[in-house]
Design a protein around this motif. Sequence first.
Motif, short mmCIF file in Angstrom:
data_model
loop_
_atom_site.label_atom_id
_atom_site.label_comp_id
_atom_site.label_asym_id
_atom_site.label_seq_id
_atom_site.Cartn_x
_atom_site.Cartn_y
_atom_site.Cartn_z
N CYS A 160 50.68 -52.47 -50.92
CA CYS A 160 49.57 -52.17 -50.45
C CYS A 160 49.08 -50.45 -50.68
N TYR A 161 47.83 -50.15 -51.01
CA TYR A 161 47.48 -48.88 -50.90
C TYR A 161 46.45 -48.75 -49.57
N VAL A 162 46.71 -47.63 -48.89
CA VAL A 162 45.99 -47.45 -47.61
C VAL A 162 45.45 -45.71 -47.90
N ASN A 163 44.41 -45.59 -47.09
CA ASN A 163 43.70 -44.11 -46.85
C ASN A 163 44.87 -42.93 -46.57
N ASN A 164 44.77 -42.20 -47.15
CA ASN A 164 45.51 -40.86 -46.75
C ASN A 164 44.24 -39.66 -46.24
N PHE A 165 44.31 -39.87 -44.92
CA PHE A 165 43.10 -39.36 -44.25
C PHE A 165 43.04 -37.91 -44.27
N LYS A 166 44.26 -37.19 -44.63
CA LYS A 166 44.45 -35.78 -44.86
C LYS A 166 43.90 -35.26 -46.01
N HIS A 167 44.53 -36.30 -47.04
CA HIS A 167 44.33 -35.86 -48.69
C HIS A 167 43.93 -37.13 -49.31
N PRO A 168 42.55 -37.48 -49.17
CA PRO A 168 41.95 -38.72 -49.42
C PRO A 168 42.13 -39.03 -50.91
N LYS A 197 29.62 -26.58 -22.30
CA LYS A 197 30.58 -26.91 -23.43
C LYS A 197 31.74 -27.86 -22.97
N GLU A 198 32.11 -27.18 -21.42
CA GLU A 198 33.13 -27.83 -20.93
C GLU A 198 32.73 -29.38 -20.43
N VAL A 199 31.49 -29.36 -19.92
CA VAL A 199 31.06 -30.72 -19.84
C VAL A 199 31.00 -31.61 -20.93
N LYS A 200 30.57 -31.10 -21.92
CA LYS A 200 30.57 -31.80 -23.20
C LYS A 200 31.99 -32.28 -23.79
N ASP A 201 32.89 -31.27 -23.56
CA ASP A 201 34.39 -31.47 -23.71
C ASP A 201 34.87 -32.68 -23.18
N LYS A 202 34.49 -32.69 -21.56
CA LYS A 202 34.91 -33.61 -20.53
C LYS A 202 34.77 -35.04 -21.25
N SER A 203 32.96 -34.92 -21.57
CA SER A 203 32.50 -36.27 -21.97
C SER A 203 33.40 -36.79 -23.20
N GLU A 204 33.40 -35.97 -24.16
CA GLU A 204 34.24 -36.37 -25.47
C GLU A 204 35.57 -36.82 -25.05
N GLU A 205 36.34 -36.33 -24.16
CA GLU A 205 37.42 -36.58 -23.77
C GLU A 205 37.27 -37.93 -22.95
N VAL A 206 36.34 -38.07 -22.31
CA VAL A 206 36.16 -39.49 -21.81
C VAL A 206 36.02 -40.61 -22.82
N ASP A 207 35.11 -40.33 -23.59
CA ASP A 207 35.02 -41.11 -24.86
C ASP A 207 36.32 -41.36 -25.64
N ARG A 208 36.99 -40.23 -25.90
CA ARG A 208 38.41 -40.74 -26.45
C ARG A 208 39.27 -41.19 -25.76
N VAL A 233 45.20 -43.68 -38.52
CA VAL A 233 43.99 -44.55 -38.15
C VAL A 233 43.11 -44.24 -36.97
N LEU A 234 43.96 -44.29 -36.00
CA LEU A 234 43.33 -43.98 -34.55
C LEU A 234 42.92 -42.56 -34.41
N ASP A 235 43.75 -41.53 -35.14
CA ASP A 235 43.09 -40.21 -35.14
C ASP A 235 41.72 -39.84 -35.79
N ASP A 236 41.76 -40.49 -36.93
CA ASP A 236 40.44 -40.35 -37.86
C ASP A 236 39.43 -41.27 -37.09
N MET A 237 39.54 -42.31 -36.39
CA MET A 237 38.63 -42.89 -35.62
C MET A 237 38.09 -42.08 -34.65
N VAL A 238 39.16 -41.21 -33.98
CA VAL A 238 38.69 -40.35 -32.71
C VAL A 238 37.89 -39.16 -33.33
N GLU A 239 38.36 -38.89 -34.51
CA GLU A 239 37.41 -37.79 -34.96
C GLU A 239 35.88 -38.18 -35.62
N ASN A 240 35.89 -39.36 -35.86
CA ASN A 240 34.47 -40.02 -36.02
C ASN A 240 33.94 -40.83 -35.15
N MET A 241 34.02 -40.41 -33.68
CA MET A 241 33.63 -41.25 -32.66
C MET A 241 32.15 -41.19 -32.63
#
Length: 824
Positions: free
Chosen positions: A94-102, A242-253, A287-295
């Motif tokens: 199988c071939y899968v995506n290389n998220f660091k080096h597509p 900014k802290e609130v946004k970070d906290k909000s994103e952390e909640v999302d994550r 996969v999980l890390d990339d999903m979080v990056e593209n939340m």
Amino acid sequence: MPSKMDRTIKVPQESLRWKLDPATLPFETTDDLEPPSDIIGQGRGVEAFRFGMGMDRKGYNIFVTGPAGTGKMFTVKKLLKELSDDRATPDDLCYVNNFKHPESPVLLRFAPGRGAAFKKAVQEFLDNVKKEVPQLFESEEYIARKNEIMEAHEKQVREFYKGVEEKVKDTDLVVVNMQMGPVQRPDVVPLVDGEPKRMVEVEEMVEKGRFPQEELERLKQRRLEVKEELDQIVIQVKQLNKEVKDKSEEVDRLMFLALAREHMQPLRDEFCQGDNAEKIERHLDAVLDDMVENMDALKMLGAKPQQAGPMMMMAPPPEVVFHPYQVNLLVDNAEQDGPPVIIESYPTYRNLFGSIERIMDRNGGWRTDFTKIKAGSFVKANGGFLVLNLMDAIMEPGVWQTLKRSLKTEAIEIQTFDPYYFITATGLKPESIPMQVKVVVTGDPRLYHLLRHYDPDTQKIFKVRADIETSMDRTDENVLQVARFVRAVVQRHEHKPFHASAVSRITERAVRMAGRQEKISTAFPRLSDLVDEAAYFASRCSACDTVTAEHVEQAVEAKIHRSNQIEEQLQEMIDRGSLFVDTDGSEVGQINGLAVYSMGDHMFGKPSRITAVTSLGKEGVINIEREADLSGPTHNKGMLILAGWLRRMFAQDKPMALAASIAFEQSYGGVDGDSASSTELYALLSSLSGLPIRQDIAVTGSVNQKGEVQPIGGVNEKIEGFYLCCKRAGLTGRQGVLIPRANVKDLMLRQEVVDAVAEGRFHVWAASSVEQGAELLMGKPAGKRGKNGNYPKTSIFGRADAALAEMAEALQKFGKDDKEEKDS
């Protein structure tokens, strides 16, 4: 009356054709037999193939050689099926995506069948995420946690601004929100007559005398102090936002990760085991890390379109969002039982080595990704066997070079072969695939030797040669094997059973195809065609329950009739006198030679008149065909050997004062081969001795410098060709063909010719030396040198020697007379 030499060298009837008596066969019809279980007549090739299959070392790929029509591919298929059963099934790829080096997709390996399961499990994971993520971000828990964060934020902001408002409460200043472009910002302005005024407006009032100047200066000073504090509060609020946004994103994550990890855990439990567990786990983490990056894209799943100014913002389609997380199942061995055996009948670069496809996007540009990588036969055969026709592969651009490189490095990197790579690059460099494939190529011996000579890599990557034999010994066991082969064809194609008489005729045909009485041809594809064609003629006979010898003869004659149009046209030219061929009488310096014509699917023999003219001179033997650039190198060699025999026999005691021209009359298409060198020699002897040569005998055979008559090819066709000429002109009972003695064991003449010989209407003679042939053709003793070193005067050689001596003396006398004339 036949001469003594005629009787001595005549070939007996029983030697003209080997016959297989049907009564000696241990069956009545092929229904009494079992099909063969082994490959017939290929002991050497099978042994070499088994050796190559057993050698699991680098470079021990197999090159199967043999002429066309010898069943190379059938042999390879049967052996691979037999020898590959006890080997393990290779992994899925199988071939899968290389998220660091597509641009460098990652290769994953799974046990057979697990690749498809992994792809399905990943798809189920993505479907669950697609289904539950919108619900997650609309859940009461998510909204409550977000509200809690926002409320705490708003409370803190209010406390910040409340302190400022307290400071300006007893002053003529007030805090207001000023619109600055798309955003609002708090500011401190003067309060005049209970209304907030901008400093510019207050300054205008001062200029008009409506507001005291001293009061303005006091307000400015006070405002500056409060403004500095307010600016600090604004900075703090920005930081708080900014802290609130970070906290909000952390909640999302955190909430998304909790959900995603829950659904991914079965994947980890099922597939993160064995040798590739670490690599698979790294991919799932990526996969999980990339999903979080593209939340943000995930949160928009299922969202309704929103108006953003003049543009309508549409949520991205789920297939676009989840595309980077798909699995490209390159090779699926789920249904494979044992190693794959792939026979690539169309070995283009794409079919063999795969490609990276590209698609055009909506902007007209070309793009590609890891899902567009496609495997070819070479990759699909990994862990097994790949079979291909090498000539077909070599003709395709880039195939031979890539095949060599992959076999030498035992790895392949899938790329699209593109000679214009500098303007159409794919942009991908997939992880290379380790290769453990045994390649079997088929080709003719000439191709094998050419590659060995011109390409040194050939001997490094094809260390085993399995040479397919064209014939096998004519033993009772092999005769029975041919019968079993006929049985197999009958069973496979559901023909009527073949009677023993039909099998005997097919075996006799196989012996003729082999070219030697003690051999049987192994060109089983051609024999299979003969079986099918004989069965066809039998099927036209409703009263026939079996295929008999008559049906086989019908098939043979029908095939000849389909292919012998040129043969008949040449015979018609001989019959009407357009081509000069005498079948009776005698002539000096003229003889009937025999040539073989090959039309690809049909070979036949025809006589050709050869003449020799001798005269005084120093030129020696002149090959007219060579002078006209119509003579091939082998024919030229035969003429030079002929001249060597003349010098050996007649130029030991005198110079060779001879000019002799030899020609194939009415030959305009070129001549090659030395099978007529003895014929040319007889014509030359006749011209020298003045003795006529019988025109009712045609001659074939090459000669060496010792006067020995050597074997030639196509002896059956040559005899049958002259027999047909004599038959059409009228058989006299004296006509026949003179062949080399060494060719007697090659005779498998048609029954009609054998019958004519048995009835005394046609003859076949076999000579082992020039002396025997000359005596038969000219009716005189050849002659041997006596004690005085001379041949008998009335012998053939004596007459020729005397003629050459007279020529030498005449040349010497002519030279003296010419010199005396010049001196005078």
